[in-house]
Write an enzyme that holds these catalytic residues in place. Structure first.
Site, mmCIF file in Angstrom:
data_model
loop_
_atom_site.group_PDB
_atom_site.id
_atom_site.type_symbol
_atom_site.label_atom_id
_atom_site.label_comp_id
_atom_site.label_asym_id
_atom_site.label_seq_id
_atom_site.Cartn_x
_atom_site.Cartn_y
_atom_site.Cartn_z
ATOM 1 N N ILE A 159 5.845 -0.645 -0.337
ATOM 2 C CA ILE A 159 5.147 -1.638 0.629
ATOM 3 C C ILE A 159 4.356 -2.473 -0.514
ATOM 4 O O ILE A 159 3.655 -2.337 -1.028
ATOM 5 C CB ILE A 159 4.194 -1.048 1.395
ATOM 6 C CG1 ILE A 159 3.512 -1.959 2.363
ATOM 7 C CG2 ILE A 159 3.102 0.087 0.917
ATOM 8 C CD1 ILE A 159 2.703 -1.363 3.476
ATOM 9 N N GLU A 160 4.947 -3.919 -0.475
ATOM 10 C CA GLU A 160 4.864 -4.938 -1.597
ATOM 11 C C GLU A 160 3.828 -5.777 -1.114
ATOM 12 O O GLU A 160 4.140 -6.867 -0.120
ATOM 13 C CB GLU A 160 5.801 -5.303 -2.201
ATOM 14 C CG GLU A 160 5.838 -6.253 -3.469
ATOM 15 C CD GLU A 160 6.852 -6.430 -4.154
ATOM 16 O OE1 GLU A 160 6.927 -7.186 -5.188
ATOM 17 O OE2 GLU A 160 8.003 -5.595 -3.870
ATOM 18 N N VAL A 161 2.758 -6.283 -2.053
ATOM 19 C CA VAL A 161 1.674 -7.371 -1.764
ATOM 20 C C VAL A 161 1.518 -7.726 -0.206
ATOM 21 O O VAL A 161 1.587 -8.499 0.445
ATOM 22 C CB VAL A 161 2.353 -8.528 -2.147
ATOM 23 C CG1 VAL A 161 1.290 -9.485 -2.237
ATOM 24 C CG2 VAL A 161 2.916 -8.325 -3.576
#
Length: 266
Positions: A159-161
């Protein structure tokens, strides 16, 4: 006592109880350093996993090879690729392709890690390299993506940014093991790239990155020393300072005399 490499069951059992550490490593040296440092999970290039020395260097690292989906191809290609990775010692595989592709692998009991939030290979759909989920509508889209991966049978997801509040709320509402890259501490592991930690990334530094060592300066110093050494060699050859007597082999005088007589020389 050697560390035991965690299984999928182990990771599921600790979800929500502690934060693990995760790195993207690119070389055998980096993998060995991660092993010795006590890192839990690594993302690696497939070719590194296929190196026969990899598991000797990193016996306890939960290792996840990954390629962008357009490097592999169709769902059938992914399944073949994933089995090859699994046979080589992968603990899970990364897949940013469709939910159908994820399901195709999960149906074969392959542990799959998906990707939500900022997905570099799909950045055009979310406006480029920027945070995803800062509005209620886009946060809901991240949540729905997680639930889709869950339904497809994925084991976890990067789960990115994504805003920390969103990531934490989603983590509490999913069985997926969430790997946080710039999404705060409400997930299950903190994920950084080795090149950022070591200071070798000479391009854009993401907000979530943290530099712990300045390897770039050391590499620059070593390169300057490399050029200097090569330059000194060139100068020595041009001035006849190299080779010196200690660098060569001489023939016994009587053998030299006999040799020269045979070839008609002095």
């Amino acid at each position: 006592m050697p560390r035991k490499r965690p299984t999928i069951a182990d990771l599921r059992a600790i979800k929500g109880k502690k934060q693990l550490t995760m790195l993207r490593v690119m070389t055998l040296d980096e993998a060995e350093a991660a092993e010795k440092a006590g890192v839990d999970i690594v993302s690696i290039p497939p070719e590194l996993l296929l190196n026969p020395q990899y598991r000797d260097a990193a016996p306890s690292l939960f290792s996840m090879p990954g390629e962008n989906f357009f490097e592999i191809g169709t769902a059938d290609d992914f399944v073949r690729w994933a089995f090859r990775m699994y046979k080589a010692g992968a603990d899970a595989v990364y897949c940013s392709a469709s939910y159908a592709t994820v399901k195709r692998m999960a149906d074969e009991a392959i542990p799959v890690i998906g990707h939500v939030g900022l997905i570099p290979s799909r950045k055009t759909w979310t406006g480029g390299f920027k945070a995803v989920g800062k509005t209620a509508e886009t946060a809901l889209q991240v949540f729905e993506a997680v639930k889709q991966l869950e339904a497809a049978g994925a084991f976890g997801a990067e789960i990115e940014v994504v805003p920390v509040e969103v990531a934490e709320a989603i983590s509490k509402r999913t069985s997926l093991f969430l790997l946080s890259m710039g999404a705060g501490t409400g997930c299950d592991a903190q994920y950084l790239f080795a090149e950022d930690i070591l200071g070798t990334n000479r391009s854009h530094m993401p907000r979530h990155s943290k530099v712990y060592r300045n390897f770039a300066a050391e590499y620059d110093r070593l390169q300057a020393e490399r050029v200097a050494a090569f330059s000194e060699f060139v100068a020595d050859v041009n001035s006849n300072a190299y080779p010196e007597e200690k660098h060569i082999v001489r023939m016994p005088p009587e053998e030299l005399k006999a040799f020269m007589a045979k070839i008609g020389g002095e």
